[in-house]
Design a protein around this motif. Structure first.
Motif, short mmCIF file in Angstrom:
data_model
loop_
_atom_site.label_atom_id
_atom_site.label_comp_id
_atom_site.label_asym_id
_atom_site.label_seq_id
_atom_site.Cartn_x
_atom_site.Cartn_y
_atom_site.Cartn_z
N PRO A 1 -41.33 14.63 -2.97
CA PRO A 1 -41.59 14.16 -4.34
C PRO A 1 -40.81 12.87 -4.62
N GLU A 2 -40.96 12.35 -5.82
CA GLU A 2 -40.26 11.11 -6.17
C GLU A 2 -38.75 11.29 -5.97
N VAL A 3 -38.18 10.36 -5.23
CA VAL A 3 -36.76 10.42 -4.90
C VAL A 3 -36.10 9.13 -5.37
N LEU A 4 -34.94 9.26 -5.96
CA LEU A 4 -34.15 8.10 -6.36
C LEU A 4 -33.08 7.82 -5.31
N ALA A 5 -32.63 6.57 -5.25
CA ALA A 5 -31.54 6.24 -4.33
C ALA A 5 -30.32 7.10 -4.64
N ALA A 6 -30.13 7.43 -5.91
CA ALA A 6 -28.99 8.28 -6.30
C ALA A 6 -29.08 9.65 -5.65
N ASP A 7 -30.28 10.14 -5.37
CA ASP A 7 -30.45 11.43 -4.70
C ASP A 7 -29.98 11.38 -3.26
N ILE B 1 -28.18 22.43 12.48
CA ILE B 1 -28.87 23.52 11.79
C ILE B 1 -28.07 24.81 11.94
N SER B 2 -27.59 25.07 13.16
CA SER B 2 -26.79 26.28 13.41
C SER B 2 -25.55 26.32 12.55
N ALA B 3 -24.94 25.16 12.32
CA ALA B 3 -23.74 25.10 11.48
C ALA B 3 -24.04 25.57 10.06
N THR B 4 -25.22 25.23 9.53
CA THR B 4 -25.57 25.69 8.18
C THR B 4 -25.92 27.16 8.16
N MET B 5 -26.40 27.68 9.28
CA MET B 5 -26.73 29.10 9.35
C MET B 5 -25.48 29.95 9.43
N MET B 6 -24.46 29.47 10.15
CA MET B 6 -23.22 30.22 10.29
C MET B 6 -22.37 30.17 9.03
N ASP B 7 -22.46 29.07 8.28
CA ASP B 7 -21.70 28.91 7.05
C ASP B 7 -22.54 28.12 6.07
N PRO B 8 -23.13 28.76 5.05
CA PRO B 8 -23.99 28.05 4.10
C PRO B 8 -23.28 26.87 3.43
N GLY B 9 -21.96 26.93 3.34
CA GLY B 9 -21.22 25.82 2.75
C GLY B 9 -21.30 24.54 3.55
N ASN B 10 -21.67 24.67 4.82
CA ASN B 10 -21.77 23.47 5.66
C ASN B 10 -22.94 22.58 5.26
N LEU B 11 -23.94 23.12 4.56
CA LEU B 11 -25.05 22.28 4.11
C LEU B 11 -24.54 21.19 3.18
N ASP B 12 -23.68 21.56 2.23
CA ASP B 12 -23.11 20.56 1.32
C ASP B 12 -22.26 19.55 2.09
N LYS B 13 -21.51 20.04 3.09
CA LYS B 13 -20.67 19.13 3.87
C LYS B 13 -21.52 18.14 4.65
N LEU B 14 -22.57 18.62 5.29
CA LEU B 14 -23.44 17.75 6.06
C LEU B 14 -24.17 16.76 5.16
N GLN B 15 -24.60 17.23 4.00
CA GLN B 15 -25.26 16.32 3.06
C GLN B 15 -24.31 15.21 2.63
N ASN B 16 -23.08 15.58 2.30
CA ASN B 16 -22.11 14.58 1.85
C ASN B 16 -21.78 13.59 2.96
N LEU B 17 -21.69 14.07 4.21
CA LEU B 17 -21.38 13.16 5.31
C LEU B 17 -22.52 12.17 5.54
N ALA B 18 -23.76 12.63 5.45
CA ALA B 18 -24.90 11.71 5.60
C ALA B 18 -24.90 10.69 4.47
N ARG B 19 -24.64 11.14 3.27
CA ARG B 19 -24.60 10.23 2.12
C ARG B 19 -23.48 9.20 2.26
N GLU B 20 -22.34 9.66 2.75
CA GLU B 20 -21.23 8.72 2.95
C GLU B 20 -21.60 7.63 3.95
N THR B 21 -22.30 8.02 5.02
CA THR B 21 -22.71 7.03 6.02
C THR B 21 -23.66 6.01 5.40
N LEU B 22 -24.66 6.48 4.64
CA LEU B 22 -25.59 5.56 4.00
C LEU B 22 -24.86 4.64 3.02
N ALA B 23 -23.95 5.21 2.24
CA ALA B 23 -23.24 4.40 1.24
C ALA B 23 -22.36 3.34 1.89
#
Length: 618
Positions: free
Chosen positions: A316-322, A241-263
């Motif tokens: 709300p309704e979520v797709l696997a693509a999300d 959470i602190s990483a996203t607060m220090m750099d808002p761009g880290n939210l996209d990075k963290l989201q992509n890393l989680a998605r990569e792990t799931l994929a």
């Protein structure tokens, strides 16, 4: 750029080679950041802030002068061999960097309580043999399909209509309709009714587990686990959470890393089970509130500050693509995302309570999911109380001098008598470090034989020689700190040992957890003896010795047979949601049945915490 004092021109970018992968980075960045930016995993639990000392790298050729942290993290020989901390080494010249392989298959519990469910998945398939249209029968393609699905009454989306006409005609109107809940997500040529699958994910802060399920039979077709790729941003949710607060761009990075792990896990379990991606029609995700926010790209900042508010409890309704799975499962697959009770009692606990049947048992039971954030639930079918305790990263091996995750080479069991110490190592390999269950066993053993007093201090050498003559020689010094050597590798500082600070870290963790369940007992007007069963949940709970947990006060003092491993109940609950609509509804109902108790606003928490620091008397 230039250095005015020296009057020389410095390069704007530097060429690095991590193992055999070449990258080009700005001059002066740390090698940890350089690796993270380029998707190269370097072990870390602090997010590159220099506190965990685990981001090991080796620099070939002429390594830079060691920092003060390097000197504390490595032996003199390792310093000479070029070992440095990546977060304290900057890119100032072209360099070859050796990165030790990161453990990508940690030891994880993949079998939970196994409570039987009535098989009624949301994914339904119907084989249809339709009448071809004619001038006398001009019903639309969709009307023709829906007429034979009158028991399901689904609605169709535009994406299905785009190819419906072609599919019907090429298949001679012999097709299979795929319905998830009330949505027609596909019409497939031929009879494919025997093939329908789902993937259940336990999205942990450290470890992610995926289970591929055959929805026709309810049986697993593949199971895989991996480290959460977000780990370079820190070992715990607060650091991320602190990483996203220090750099808002880290939210996209963290989201992509989680998605990569799931994929990656989705691809792995499909390959293991011999399943084509388009045959996976639904996924379920059970994760704590922070992990769920991050994977969905929701700003987690409010979770990290009082009053700790989630964006939503129900999604709300979520797709696997999300979730980044559009290319590795059916493109219109649905996703079940478990709701949360609070910012620190998340969807993984909702899933765990569902799997363990806490709301169906007349007995008073205590559910403890031990991790960096420890979730605790007390109750029975009449009432349920929940809270969260800040246990810290000790159980994951972080903040422990010789700590490591539960992977090959980790000491996971320690047995002590006054004459000897016996170790069990994961993978029967040469010991490389100490994982959480081994830490608890080691401290318990030292308390039992008397080498640690109730305050958590190592006893003097003279007393140790009397109490445990076969172990006294293992008590020694590393620098100015007293340590107990578990496995000798030459000098004490090169060995695997338990330090006085490590003992303190465990004391802090167990005190936080014990304070949590004691407060819940008081809220319910109960004593420890009233607890008929203690469920230790999650991967760590699966390997923790119940006797050790009782001895150091991590769980209430109850008969040891009442303390049982619940296994990966978060993953089990996710599986149940895929297999049974009834169980899925039960998970939603839990939101109204559980009362959350916040510890952070209690004026007596610190005093209660301090009271729990000592080890209980034998």
């Amino acid at each position: 750029m230039t250095t005015a004092e020296e009057g020389v021109t410095q390069p704007v970018r530097v060429n690095l080679t991590f193992n055999e992968r070449a990258v080009r980075v700005p001059y002066g960045v740390t090698l940890f950041d350089a690796a993270s930016w380029n998707g190269i995993a370097i072990d870390s639990t602090c997010g590159g802030h220099g506190t965990c000392k685990k981001c090991r790298i080796r620099i070939d050729g002429d390594p830079p002068a060691p920092s003060s942290l390097d000197i504390r993290a490595y032996t003199a020989q390792e310093i000479r061999d070029g070992w440095r901390l990546a977060c304290r080494t900057t890119a100032t010249r072209d360099t070859q960097v050796e990165v030790p392989p990161l453990t990508t298959r940690p030891k994880a519990a993949t079998v939970g309580v196994g409570r039987q469910v009535i098989l009624r998945p949301a994914v339904q398939k119907r084989y249809l043999e339709l009448a071809e249209p004619s001038l006398a029968d001009q019903a639309s393609d969709l009307e023709r399909v829906l007429a034979q699905l009158d028991d399901l009454e689904p609605r169709a989306e535009l994406s299905v209509l785009k190819t419906l006409g072609r599919t019907l005609r090429e298949a001679d109107y012999k097709v299979t309709a795929v319905v998830v809940d009330d949505v027609l997500i596909a019409v497939e040529p031929g009879d494919t009714t025997a093939r329908r699958f789902g993937i259940a994910f336990d999205l942990g802060t450290t470890t992610v587990v995926a289970t591929l399920l055959d929805l026709s039979t309810g049986t697993p077709a593949g199971v895989e686990s991996a480290l959460n790729s977000q780990q370079p941003f820190g070992a715990d949710v607060i650091t991320r959470i602190s990483a996203t607060m220090m750099d808002p761009g880290n939210l996209d990075k963290l989201q992509n890393l989680a998605r990569e792990t799931l994929a990656e896990l989705a691809q792995a379990v499909c390959a293991q089970g011999g399943v084509e991606p388009h045959e996976v029609y639904e996924v379920a995700v059970a994760g704590n509130a922070t992990m769920t926010h991050l994977v969905l790209g929701i700003d987690p900042e409010p979770l990290g500050m009082a009053p700790f508010i989630m964006a939503t409890r129900l999604y709300p309704e979520v797709l696997a693509a999300d979730l980044g799975l559009g290319g590795v499962v059916h493109p219109r697959a649905r996703a079940v995302v478990f709701p949360a009770f609070g910012a620190y009692v998340g969807g993984d606990i909702t899933a765990g309570l569902l799997a363990s049947g806490m709301d169906r048992d007349a007995r008073v039971r205590l559910f403890i999911d031990i991790g960096t954030n420890c979730e605790i639930v007390l109750g029975n079918r009449e009432w349920l109380l929940a809270t969260a305790a800040p246990a810290g990263p000790a159980f994951e091996g972080a903040a422990i001098r010789c700590g490591m995750r539960a992977a090959d080479g980790a000491i996971e069991v320690v047995t002590m008598t006054p004459d000897e110490a016996t170790l069990k190592v994961i993978g029967d390999a040469e010991p490389q470090g100490l994982c959480g269950s081994g830490l608890v066993d080691a401290v318990t053993g030292l308390v039992r034989v008397g080498l640690l007093d109730s305050s958590g201090r190592f006893v003097p050498e003279e007393q140790a020689a009397v109490l445990a003559p076969g172990l006294a020689h293992r008590l020694t010094q590393v620098g100015k700190e007293r340590v107990f050597v578990l496995h000798w590798r030459g000098a004490p500082e090169d060995s695997i040992y338990l330090s006085q600070r490590d003992v303190r870290e465990l004391q802090f963790a167990k005190a936080a957890i014990a304070t949590g369940w004691q407060i819940l007992l008081e809220q319910a007007g109960l004593e420890a003896a009233d607890v008929k069963q203690v469920l230790l949940a999650g991967s760590f709970g699966s390997y923790l010795s119940p006797a050790s947990a009782i001895r150091i006060g991590l769980v209430p003092k109850v008969p040891v047979m009442r303390v049982v491993s619940a296994g990966n109940v978060a993953g089990e609950g996710a599986k149940m949601a895929l297999l049974s609509l009834r169980e899925r509804a039960g998970g939603l109902a839990l939101l109204e049945e559980v009362r959350y108790v916040e510890l952070s606003d209690r004026a007596d928490f610190n005093d209660r915490f301090v009271e729990q620091l000592p080890f209980p008397p034998g």
